[in-house]
Design an enzyme around this catalytic site. Structure first.
Site, PDB file in Angstrom:
ATOM      1  N   ASN A 109      -3.327   6.548   5.540  1.00 38.92           N
ATOM      2  CA  ASN A 109      -2.005   5.923   5.462  1.00 38.92           C
ATOM      3  C   ASN A 109      -2.136   4.605   4.707  1.00 38.92           C
ATOM      4  OD1 ASN A 109       0.780   5.463   6.039  1.00 38.92           O
ATOM      5  ND2 ASN A 109       0.196   4.090   7.715  1.00 38.92           N
ATOM      6  N   HIS A 111      -0.323   0.844   4.708  1.00 39.83           N
ATOM      7  CA  HIS A 111       0.550   0.014   5.553  1.00 39.83           C
ATOM      8  C   HIS A 111       0.691  -1.360   4.898  1.00 39.83           C
ATOM      9  CE1 HIS A 111       2.436  -1.428   9.217  1.00 39.83           C
ATOM     10  NE2 HIS A 111       1.692  -2.516   9.102  1.00 39.83           N
ATOM     11  N   SER A 138      -2.898  -2.466   3.370  1.00 39.53           N
ATOM     12  CA  SER A 138      -4.136  -1.869   3.882  1.00 39.53           C
ATOM     13  C   SER A 138      -4.059  -0.348   3.805  1.00 39.53           C
ATOM     14  CB  SER A 138      -4.348  -2.236   5.358  1.00 39.53           C
ATOM     15  OG  SER A 138      -4.269  -3.626   5.563  1.00 39.53           O
TER      16      SER A 138
HETATM   17  C1  GAR Z   1       5.205   1.151   1.179  1.00 43.72           C
HETATM   18  O1  GAR Z   1       5.256  -0.222   0.968  1.00 43.72           O
HETATM   19  C2  GAR Z   1       4.332   1.474   2.368  1.00 43.72           C
HETATM   20  O2  GAR Z   1       3.274   0.571   2.534  1.00 43.72           O
HETATM   21  C3  GAR Z   1       5.289   1.371   3.504  1.00 43.72           C
HETATM   22  O3  GAR Z   1       6.474   1.917   3.011  1.00 43.72           O
HETATM   23  C4  GAR Z   1       6.568   1.711   1.621  1.00 43.72           C
HETATM   24  C5  GAR Z   1       6.892   3.022   0.965  1.00 43.72           C
HETATM   25  O4  GAR Z   1       7.276   2.836  -0.361  1.00 43.72           O
HETATM   26  N1  GAR Z   1       4.801   2.057   4.636  1.00 43.72           N
HETATM   27  C6  GAR Z   1       5.039   1.705   5.903  1.00 43.72           C
HETATM   28  O5  GAR Z   1       5.728   0.752   6.201  1.00 43.72           O
HETATM   29  C7  GAR Z   1       4.371   2.578   6.945  1.00 43.72           C
HETATM   30  N2  GAR Z   1       4.513   1.999   8.243  1.00 43.72           N
HETATM   31  P1  GAR Z   1       7.324   4.034  -1.391  1.00 43.72           P
HETATM   32  O6  GAR Z   1       8.178   5.142  -0.772  1.00 43.72           O
HETATM   33  O7  GAR Z   1       7.955   3.476  -2.607  1.00 43.72           O
HETATM   34  O8  GAR Z   1       5.920   4.490  -1.644  1.00 43.72           O
END
Ligand code: GAR
Length: 321
Positions: A109, A111, A138
């Site tokens: 994942n 985060h 991370s």
């Molecule tokens: C990313 O910034 C990721 O780190 C976060 O959601 C966004 C997705 O963006 N993830 C979380 O918050 C997980 N708990 P994306 O759809 O443009 O890749």
């Protein structure tokens, strides 16, 4: 070149990290390919992009389904795709423990915080409110506890004057797009990374009683017993003479066993130059399907065959029964 790892990317939203993973997979000798993009939201923008890129997609809204039933359907789609690794990229659903446990060590994942800080949601706002100098992102292994698995890689992103959660989120995403493809590539190819293999071997060898590490002709060697009376029971051999594989050298019971192993399982065993003459076997470590339980068994055997009697006496007695 070994076959590429097959990854599934799970998304819930924009899917910009998914896009970064896809484009990185199209460059040069990237060690993974994206075989499926799946989402709990049929309207997720990333799905349309994946489809346009010719990648299989799967979408199933979770509304009205239990978590277990929804996860089971997602997992079925993953299995159907033949994927070996699941990569979560903005997948905003908590997965059931059973699903996570079945994929232990094979689910990653990303985060948007410097874990272990700010697990869960609103990471950027919390970092700003705490007056942190940096936010960041991370990549971690997924375990049943939320955002708590081993961190594989991080990038720090400075928080600038006047920063808002939105402006920080945007810059963190730029960092994520660099970090995630690299971290996934490193992770799926760790099985042929000499540094990682040595680390795994070292931890196992040094877990045995009265062992120490001592270099021998440029290779890491592992000894049992004290000082000069100690004896080598294992060597880590990185591309030894006449062989292009990374191997553990361990002691067999003698030439008959050594030759039998090499003949029956040439994809696993070989007779190493020099050491082979005294009954040491080469056990190939850079195999994607390597069973570390077998490596442990070889280390224990080899350790036992050279360890001082006072250490092996109890094992010898146990064997009598
Ligand atoms: C990313 O910034 C990721 O780190 C976060 O959601 C966004 C997705 O963006 N993830 C979380 O918050 C997980 N708990 P994306 O759809 O443009 O890749």
């Amino acid at each position: 070149m070994a076959e590429k790892a097959r990854i599934v990317v799970l998304i819930s939203g924009a899917g910009t990290n998914m896009a970064a993973l896809v484009y990185a997979s199209r460059i040069g000798d990237c060690p993974y390919e994206v075989v499926l993009v799946a989402s709990n939201d049929p309207a997720a923008a990333g799905l349309a992009l994946a489809a346009a890129e010719g990648i299989a997609t799967f979408a199933l809204p979770h509304k009205g389904m239990t978590r277990d039933a929804h996860d089971a359907a997602m997992e079925a789609a993953v299995l159907e795709s033949g994927a070996d690794t699941i990569v979560l990229a903005g997948y905003m659903r908590i997965l059931s423990d059973g699903f996570v446990e079945r994929w232990a060590g094979r689910m990653l994942n990303i985060h948007p915080s410097l874990l272990p800080k700010y697990k869960g949601l609103d990471t950027h706002a919390r970092a700003i409110a705490a007056a942190d100098s940096h936010g960041g992102t991370s990549v971690h292994l997924v375990t049943p506890e939320l955002d708590a698995g081993e961190v594989l890689a991080q990038v720090r992103v400075p928080i600038v004057p006047g920063e808002t959660a939105e402006s920080l989120a945007e810059r963190v995403k730029l960092a994520e797009h660099q970090l995630y493809p690299r971290a996934v590539a490193d992770y799926v190819s760790r099985w042929r990374n000499p540094g990682w293999l040595l680390e795994q071997l070292r931890a196992r060898a040094l877990a045995l009683p009265e062992t120490s590490e001592q270099e021998s002709f440029g290779s890491a060697g592992f000894r049992v017993g004290e000082g000069k009376s100690g004896k080598y029971f294992a060597y880590f051999s990185e591309r030894p003479h006449g062989h292009d594989r990374i191997a553990l050298l361990a002691k067999t019971s003698g030439m008959d066993e050594l030759h039998g192993l090499v003949e029956d399982q040439p994809e696993t065993y070989f007779k190493p130059a020099f050491y082979g003459a005294s009954g040491w076997v080469g056990i190939i470590l850079d195999r994607p399907d390597l069973d570390w339980g077998d490596v442990d068994a070889w280390l224990q055997r080899s350790w036992r065959s050279v360890a001082p009697k006072r250490l092996t006496r109890l094992l010898d007695i146990a064997d009598e029964f």
